[in-house]
Scaffold this motif. Sequence first.
Motif, mmCIF file in Angstrom:
data_model
loop_
_atom_site.group_PDB
_atom_site.id
_atom_site.type_symbol
_atom_site.label_atom_id
_atom_site.label_comp_id
_atom_site.label_asym_id
_atom_site.label_seq_id
_atom_site.Cartn_x
_atom_site.Cartn_y
_atom_site.Cartn_z
ATOM 1 N N SER A 245 0.836 -1.205 0.000
ATOM 2 C CA SER A 245 0.000 0.000 0.000
ATOM 3 C C SER A 245 0.871 1.255 0.000
ATOM 4 O O SER A 245 0.507 2.259 -0.622
ATOM 5 C CB SER A 245 -0.959 -0.006 1.187
ATOM 6 O OG SER A 245 -0.244 -0.093 2.396
ATOM 7 N N GLU A 246 2.012 1.198 0.640
ATOM 8 C CA GLU A 246 2.945 2.336 0.641
ATOM 9 C C GLU A 246 3.472 2.604 -0.776
ATOM 10 O O GLU A 246 3.550 3.758 -1.214
ATOM 11 C CB GLU A 246 4.109 2.063 1.591
ATOM 12 C CG GLU A 246 5.118 3.177 1.660
ATOM 13 C CD GLU A 246 6.296 2.862 2.581
ATOM 14 O OE1 GLU A 246 7.231 3.675 2.605
ATOM 15 O OE2 GLU A 246 6.286 1.813 3.260
ATOM 16 N N GLU A 247 3.838 1.548 -1.490
ATOM 17 C CA GLU A 247 4.327 1.692 -2.864
ATOM 18 C C GLU A 247 3.229 2.227 -3.785
ATOM 19 O O GLU A 247 3.471 3.118 -4.599
ATOM 20 C CB GLU A 247 4.848 0.346 -3.385
ATOM 21 C CG GLU A 247 6.111 -0.109 -2.693
ATOM 22 C CD GLU A 247 6.447 -1.576 -2.923
ATOM 23 O OE1 GLU A 247 7.626 -1.923 -2.717
ATOM 24 O OE2 GLU A 247 5.554 -2.369 -3.289
ATOM 25 N N ILE A 248 2.019 1.710 -3.621
ATOM 26 C CA ILE A 248 0.897 2.138 -4.460
ATOM 27 C C ILE A 248 0.593 3.615 -4.228
ATOM 28 O O ILE A 248 0.375 4.368 -5.182
ATOM 29 C CB ILE A 248 -0.342 1.261 -4.201
ATOM 30 C CG1 ILE A 248 -0.082 -0.168 -4.705
ATOM 31 C CG2 ILE A 248 -1.590 1.851 -4.861
ATOM 32 C CD1 ILE A 248 -1.122 -1.188 -4.297
ATOM 33 N N SER A 249 0.607 4.050 -2.974
ATOM 34 C CA SER A 249 0.290 5.453 -2.679
ATOM 35 C C SER A 249 1.391 6.409 -3.137
ATOM 36 O O SER A 249 1.146 7.603 -3.301
ATOM 37 C CB SER A 249 -0.002 5.644 -1.192
ATOM 38 O OG SER A 249 1.143 5.364 -0.424
ATOM 39 N N ALA A 250 2.592 5.910 -3.387
ATOM 40 C CA ALA A 250 3.701 6.756 -3.853
ATOM 41 C C ALA A 250 3.647 6.998 -5.359
ATOM 42 O O ALA A 250 4.361 7.854 -5.878
ATOM 43 C CB ALA A 250 5.034 6.116 -3.481
ATOM 44 N N VAL A 251 2.781 6.249 -6.068
ATOM 45 C CA VAL A 251 2.709 6.324 -7.526
ATOM 46 C C VAL A 251 1.472 7.107 -7.952
ATOM 47 O O VAL A 251 0.355 6.793 -7.536
ATOM 48 C CB VAL A 251 2.678 4.903 -8.140
ATOM 49 C CG1 VAL A 251 2.472 4.958 -9.646
ATOM 50 C CG2 VAL A 251 3.962 4.155 -7.797
ATOM 51 N N ASP A 252 1.685 8.119 -8.798
ATOM 52 C CA ASP A 252 0.589 8.905 -9.343
ATOM 53 C C ASP A 252 -0.082 8.156 -10.493
ATOM 54 O O ASP A 252 -1.305 8.098 -10.586
ATOM 55 C CB ASP A 252 1.104 10.268 -9.812
ATOM 56 C CG ASP A 252 -0.002 11.163 -10.323
ATOM 57 O OD1 ASP A 252 -1.024 11.291 -9.627
ATOM 58 O OD2 ASP A 252 0.152 11.717 -11.431
ATOM 59 N N SER A 253 0.737 7.580 -11.393
ATOM 60 C CA SER A 253 0.204 6.799 -12.514
ATOM 61 C C SER A 253 1.265 5.814 -12.984
ATOM 62 O O SER A 253 2.458 6.009 -12.755
ATOM 63 C CB SER A 253 -0.207 7.716 -13.676
ATOM 64 O OG SER A 253 0.917 8.390 -14.194
ATOM 65 N N ALA A 254 0.805 4.756 -13.643
ATOM 66 C CA ALA A 254 1.710 3.732 -14.177
ATOM 67 C C ALA A 254 1.191 3.309 -15.547
ATOM 68 O O ALA A 254 0.002 3.040 -15.705
ATOM 69 C CB ALA A 254 1.785 2.534 -13.236
#
Length: 93
Positions: free
Chosen positions: A24-33
Amino acid sequence: MNIFSSLKVYAGKWSVKSTRKFTSEEISAVDSAEVVPSKYGNSVLFNMVSGGSVYIPLSNTSTASVGDKVDLTKATILTLEKAGESDIIRVEV
């Protein structure tokens, strides 16, 4: 004397060492992929919330195409290993 004892042994193929989901920490650090073309195949371009971009190569078995948005809640991180080489990571979509 065995002829093979003096010759270099080349490692085989890359194999999966481990798999995991994005945290969840990694996901919240990403704006878009998004899947983008790169020099040796496709990669995932991660646009970071804090600014800047990160690229991780796409796995050879992924079904995603260039331009596809990547849902990080469904994607997997693969760590691959091969004798004599450092581990590498790939994204499976």
